[in-house]
Design a protein around this motif. Sequence first.
Motif, mmCIF file in Angstrom:
data_model
loop_
_atom_site.group_PDB
_atom_site.id
_atom_site.type_symbol
_atom_site.label_atom_id
_atom_site.label_comp_id
_atom_site.label_asym_id
_atom_site.label_seq_id
_atom_site.Cartn_x
_atom_site.Cartn_y
_atom_site.Cartn_z
ATOM 1 N N ALA A 1 0.642 -0.902 -0.074
ATOM 2 C CA ALA A 1 -0.033 0.081 -0.328
ATOM 3 C C ALA A 1 0.930 0.945 0.223
ATOM 4 C CB ALA A 1 -1.062 -0.149 1.405
ATOM 5 N N ILE B 1 -6.975 2.380 -3.348
ATOM 6 C CA ILE B 1 -8.055 2.078 -2.467
ATOM 7 C C ILE B 1 -9.183 2.958 -2.652
ATOM 8 C CG2 ILE B 1 -8.253 1.026 0.180
ATOM 9 C CD1 ILE B 1 -5.275 0.394 -0.091
ATOM 10 N N MET C 1 -12.122 1.922 2.720
ATOM 11 C CA MET C 1 -11.762 0.847 3.541
ATOM 12 C C MET C 1 -12.697 0.309 5.337
ATOM 13 S SD MET C 1 -7.963 1.174 5.307
ATOM 14 C CE MET C 1 -7.094 0.520 7.346
ATOM 15 N N MET D 1 -2.206 -0.095 -4.280
ATOM 16 C CA MET D 1 -2.036 -0.692 -4.122
ATOM 17 C C MET D 1 -0.897 -0.970 -5.137
ATOM 18 S SD MET D 1 -2.836 -2.779 -1.320
ATOM 19 C CE MET D 1 -1.478 -3.815 -1.978
ATOM 20 N N ALA E 1 -10.521 -2.161 0.304
ATOM 21 C CA ALA E 1 -9.397 -3.112 1.882
ATOM 22 C C ALA E 1 -10.196 -2.600 2.958
ATOM 23 C CB ALA E 1 -9.016 -1.752 2.176
ATOM 24 N N GLU F 1 -9.488 -4.723 6.499
ATOM 25 C CA GLU F 1 -8.990 -5.342 7.632
ATOM 26 C C GLU F 1 -9.638 -6.100 8.634
ATOM 27 O OE1 GLU F 1 -5.268 -3.284 8.444
ATOM 28 O OE2 GLU F 1 -4.564 -4.873 9.763
ATOM 29 N N ALA G 1 -5.285 -8.746 6.247
ATOM 30 C CA ALA G 1 -6.107 -7.973 5.577
ATOM 31 C C ALA G 1 -6.005 -7.865 4.339
ATOM 32 C CB ALA G 1 -5.158 -6.222 5.746
ATOM 33 N N LEU H 1 -5.951 -6.790 0.382
ATOM 34 C CA LEU H 1 -5.875 -5.088 0.093
ATOM 35 C C LEU H 1 -5.921 -5.156 -1.319
ATOM 36 C CD1 LEU H 1 -2.645 -5.372 2.336
ATOM 37 C CD2 LEU H 1 -4.504 -3.596 2.137
ATOM 38 N N SER I 1 -7.124 -10.237 -5.212
ATOM 39 C CA SER I 1 -6.470 -9.035 -3.931
ATOM 40 C C SER I 1 -5.181 -9.836 -3.029
ATOM 41 C CB SER I 1 -7.541 -9.104 -3.044
ATOM 42 O OG SER I 1 -8.671 -8.201 -3.725
#
Length: 423
Positions: free
Chosen positions: A59, A84, A87, A118, A211, A213, A222, A224, A240
């Motif tokens: 990231a 991204i 989130m 990313m 994203a 988490e 995570a 991403l 991802s």
Amino acid sequence: MSQAGSNATSAPRLVIAGGGLAGLSLALALKQALGDSLGVVMCDPALQRDPHGDTRAFAIAAAARRMLEAIGIWHKVAPKAQPILDMVITDSRLQDPVRPTFLTFEGEVGEGEAFAHMVTAGDLTVALIAACETSGVDLRAEAVESFQTRAAHTDVKLAGGEILPAALLVAADGGRSRLREQAGIGWISWPYGQSGIVATILHERDHEGRAVEHFLPSGPFAILPLKSETLVDGTVKHRSSIVWSERTENVAGLLEADSADLLTELERRFGLQLGRIAFETPPYAYPLSFGVARSFVGDRLALLGDAAHVIHPIAGQGLNLGLHDAAALAEIVADAMRLGQDPGSGEVLEAYERARRTDITAMGLVTDGLNRLFSNDWLPVRLVRDLGLGVVDRMPALKRFFIREAAGLTTREPPRLLKGEKL
Ligand SMILES: Cc1cc2nc3c(=O)[nH]c(=O)nc-3n(C[C@H](O)[C@H](O)[C@H](O)COP(=O)(O)OP(=O)(O)OC[C@H]3O[C@@H](n4cnc5c(N)ncnc54)[C@H](O)[C@@H]3O)c2cc1C
């Protein structure tokens, strides 16, 4: 400065040991800024490896992206970079049937500017090496074996035996830096008892730039988003990157399990929101630890990137810190040389230490604290942190602050490159 720290054309020479992303960015930034007035030698045996063999993805925060733009790299990686766009943070146990969302962030820090993108390590490395080559960085696929500091320069010895006198040696040789050890610089560190399992995952549905988490008791998990790829037959590959932090004692068993069992374990964490999943690249585990050098400088020596600091990947900030180091050191050296100063002098090195110490210590402590707070299944701690997340979720101004922090945009007086300005 004596002639000894100079190259054949008598310009001072700077040697960088370590061509990871931090070292390469520094080499390029300095060569672009100073041209023939500084010889830049980059040494790393890994320069002869295929950069796409490294399947990691990072990231890249907005500030670091601005730096990549300023050194002419961003336009090369942008077509393959995934912004991204938002989130989501959840906090639950593995066996919980649902994962309530505690916190959501929209991913923009300004008009059309994502707080992070990313990018794969391979794409970044290829672009940086090509630009270093065209800018005149002297690339050597060879390790630095040792160095000997003299009165007005340092003799850098390469693995093949050649000795390069340099005004400044930069150790960008990673967390287990041999050069840091040789310089006798102390390393404050502790293990997390966790490993970060990294892999690229294919999934049926589009991630839409989100994203995720999941804070799980064994460590954060995570998901991403990576750029989707359209194949010649028109099908779209959605993918991802995962960073799956797991207690180290469980990791060998997981990675040695047969692929169906490993996939089942992955599905328990990944969830079903993106449809069926499969590994695109084999999972690889990195032991996680904290480490920070007692000093970032020595005699005619500067530590850069992971050689100076290693932090938990919970916030995806390790490389961003290393790029920040590169931006700071490049600016300090370039400004000093334009004033006719020695790039390896005590004043230059002290300025670098001052510029980086607070930021690195703060980020190290924050990531350490977050990991301790969230990799914890004790009910009172869970209740308090979930309450905290819920409160933050209802405070747009605080959320904006956090997202700007993650984007690397809250540093006071950032180096010019991180503002997207050329040196
Ligand atoms: C699981 C995981 C996920 C992560 N995710 C993110 C993320 O999303 N975002 C982020 O910002 N950071 C992330 N990080 C952190 C990031 O990976 C590191 O901070 C970054 O790769 C360090 O780059 P570097 O250039 O300092 O060192 P390295 O990449 O370690 O490069 C060091 C180089 O030095 C070379 N070398 C070693 N010894 C010598 C020598 N004697 N002479 C010459 N060369 C030598 C090596 O060959 C190597 O190429 C993550 C880390 C982990 C473990």
